[in-house]
Design an enzyme around this catalytic site. Structure first.
Site, PDB file in Angstrom:
ATOM      1  N   PRO A 173       1.343  -1.167   0.158  1.00 32.29           N
ATOM      2  CG  PRO A 173       0.133  -1.047   2.454  1.00 32.29           C
ATOM      3  CD  PRO A 173       0.690  -1.676   1.352  1.00 32.29           C
ATOM      4  N   GLY A 187       7.094   1.518   1.595  1.00 28.69           N
ATOM      5  CA  GLY A 187       8.499   1.879   1.546  1.00 28.69           C
ATOM      6  C   GLY A 187       8.634   1.196  -0.233  1.00 28.69           C
ATOM      7  CD  GLU A 233       3.503   5.840  -7.180  1.00 31.66           C
ATOM      8  OE1 GLU A 233       2.991   5.017  -7.022  1.00 31.66           O
ATOM      9  OE2 GLU A 233       3.810   6.798  -6.049  1.00 31.66           O
ATOM     10  CB  CYS A 278      -4.499  -3.110   9.397  1.00 32.24           C
ATOM     11  SG  CYS A 278      -5.640  -2.704  11.079  1.00 32.24           S
TER      12      CYS A 278
HETATM   13  P1  ADP Z   1       5.739   4.002  -0.817  1.00 35.30           P
HETATM   14  O1  ADP Z   1       7.075   4.527  -2.256  1.00 35.30           O
HETATM   15  O2  ADP Z   1       5.165   2.548  -0.428  1.00 35.30           O
HETATM   16  O3  ADP Z   1       4.699   4.902  -0.897  1.00 35.30           O
HETATM   17  P2  ADP Z   1       8.005   5.506   0.718  1.00 35.30           P
HETATM   18  O4  ADP Z   1       8.751   4.695   0.144  1.00 35.30           O
HETATM   19  O5  ADP Z   1       7.738   6.946  -0.018  1.00 35.30           O
HETATM   20  O6  ADP Z   1       6.422   4.238   0.518  1.00 35.30           O
HETATM   21  O7  ADP Z   1       8.210   6.150   2.146  1.00 35.30           O
HETATM   22  C1  ADP Z   1       8.174   4.754   3.221  1.00 35.30           C
HETATM   23  C2  ADP Z   1       8.288   6.016   4.268  1.00 35.30           C
HETATM   24  O8  ADP Z   1       7.000   6.633   4.388  1.00 35.30           O
HETATM   25  C3  ADP Z   1       8.962   5.119   5.280  1.00 35.30           C
HETATM   26  O9  ADP Z   1       9.979   4.924   6.057  1.00 35.30           O
HETATM   27  C4  ADP Z   1       8.147   5.972   7.079  1.00 35.30           C
HETATM   28  O10 ADP Z   1       9.599   6.716   6.809  1.00 35.30           O
HETATM   29  C5  ADP Z   1       7.220   6.832   6.112  1.00 35.30           C
HETATM   30  N1  ADP Z   1       5.801   6.684   6.820  1.00 35.30           N
HETATM   31  C6  ADP Z   1       5.097   7.618   6.711  1.00 35.30           C
HETATM   32  N2  ADP Z   1       3.671   7.151   6.925  1.00 35.30           N
HETATM   33  C7  ADP Z   1       3.899   5.788   6.820  1.00 35.30           C
HETATM   34  C8  ADP Z   1       2.971   4.750   7.619  1.00 35.30           C
HETATM   35  N3  ADP Z   1       1.814   4.780   7.849  1.00 35.30           N
HETATM   36  N4  ADP Z   1       3.649   3.777   8.004  1.00 35.30           N
HETATM   37  C9  ADP Z   1       4.908   3.515   7.462  1.00 35.30           C
HETATM   38  N5  ADP Z   1       5.357   4.061   7.420  1.00 35.30           N
HETATM   39  C10 ADP Z   1       5.426   5.476   7.162  1.00 35.30           C
END
Ligand code: ADP
Length: 202
Positions: free
Chosen positions: A16, A20, A100, A194
């Site tokens: 989701p 990360g 993406e 979740c």
């Molecule tokens: P994605 O590409 O899956 O959207 P990113 O790599 O851009 O994720 O970002 C992950 C980072 O977002 C985490 O390391 C943390 O710093 C931050 N973060 C903010 N909100 C959350 C959350 N609800 N759960 C986990 N990480 C979060």
């Protein structure tokens, strides 16, 4: 950094929002750069031109990327046709990353397979589910065809459990199942949730 695979292959990173995925893509790509491999990263363009850009994680790490509108753009860029940028010429990169990927088109699938067959390590990152928790477009086929799939979780903003879903909020309220994907003028946001705390208004 020897790959366990014999030549090209397809790696997929899903989960989701906030799980990360971009961080993991950046981590893998950075290691390949350190290993002196030739790396090219792409991401979907929000406008209608392709241009130099960057993939950024929510935590602020970035890696250079070319923004594209379609799988066709990637193909054109790799072959140098009509490229506005410095065409890489006739040799393919060792590693191709796309972030993406769910916002590109299904023609990404044959392209990724072709590149893997040609010896490229292809790393694709994207959402596996939409805001309704339904499989996202063509992503299921990528999961089926990949050599490796990493499914990441975020942290549920309600309870702190591992989050596998992206909660869509419109004006702070859970979105309805049939809300259009693009809502003009609405204040829209997303949170990691979740299974228990993911809410869809009927
Ligand atoms: P994605 O590409 O899956 O959207 P990113 O790599 O851009 O994720 O970002 C992950 C980072 O977002 C985490 O390391 C943390 O710093 C931050 N973060 C903010 N909100 C959350 C959350 N609800 N759960 C986990 N990480 C979060």
């Amino acid at each position: 950094l020897r790959s366990p695979y014999h030549g090209g292959h397809l790696e997929v990173i899903v989960g989701p929002m906030f799980s990360g995925k971009s961080e993991e893509l950046i981590r893998r790509v950075t290691r390949a750069v350190i290993a002196r491999q030739r790396v090219q990263v792409f991401k979907p363009a929000l406008d209608d031109r392709y241009h130099e850009s960057a993939v950024a994680s929510h935590a602020g790490r970035t890696v250079n990327a070319v923004a594209v509108r379609s799988a066709r753009d990637i193909r054109a860029y790799l072959s140098g046709e009509g490229s506005l940028l410095h065409a890489p010429g006739d040799t393919l990169p060792d590693v191709i990353g796309i972030d993406e990927v769910q916002f590109l088109d299904a023609a990404i699938i044959p392209l990724a397979l072709e590149l893997a067959d040609a010896g490229v390590r292809v790393i694709l990152a994207g959402l596996d589910q939409d805001f309704r928790a339904e499989p996202f477009g063509f992503i299921p086929e990528l999961l089926a065809r990949a050599e490796s799939v990493e499914k990441l979780t975020a942290i549920c903003t309600v309870c702190g459990a591992p989050a596998t879903r992206s909660q869509r909020l419109i004006g702070g309220q859970p979105a309805h199942f049939d809300d259009p994907v693009v809502l003009v003028g609405a204040e829209e946001s997303y949170e990691a949730r979740c299974r228990v705390h993911h809410v869809l208004q009927p």
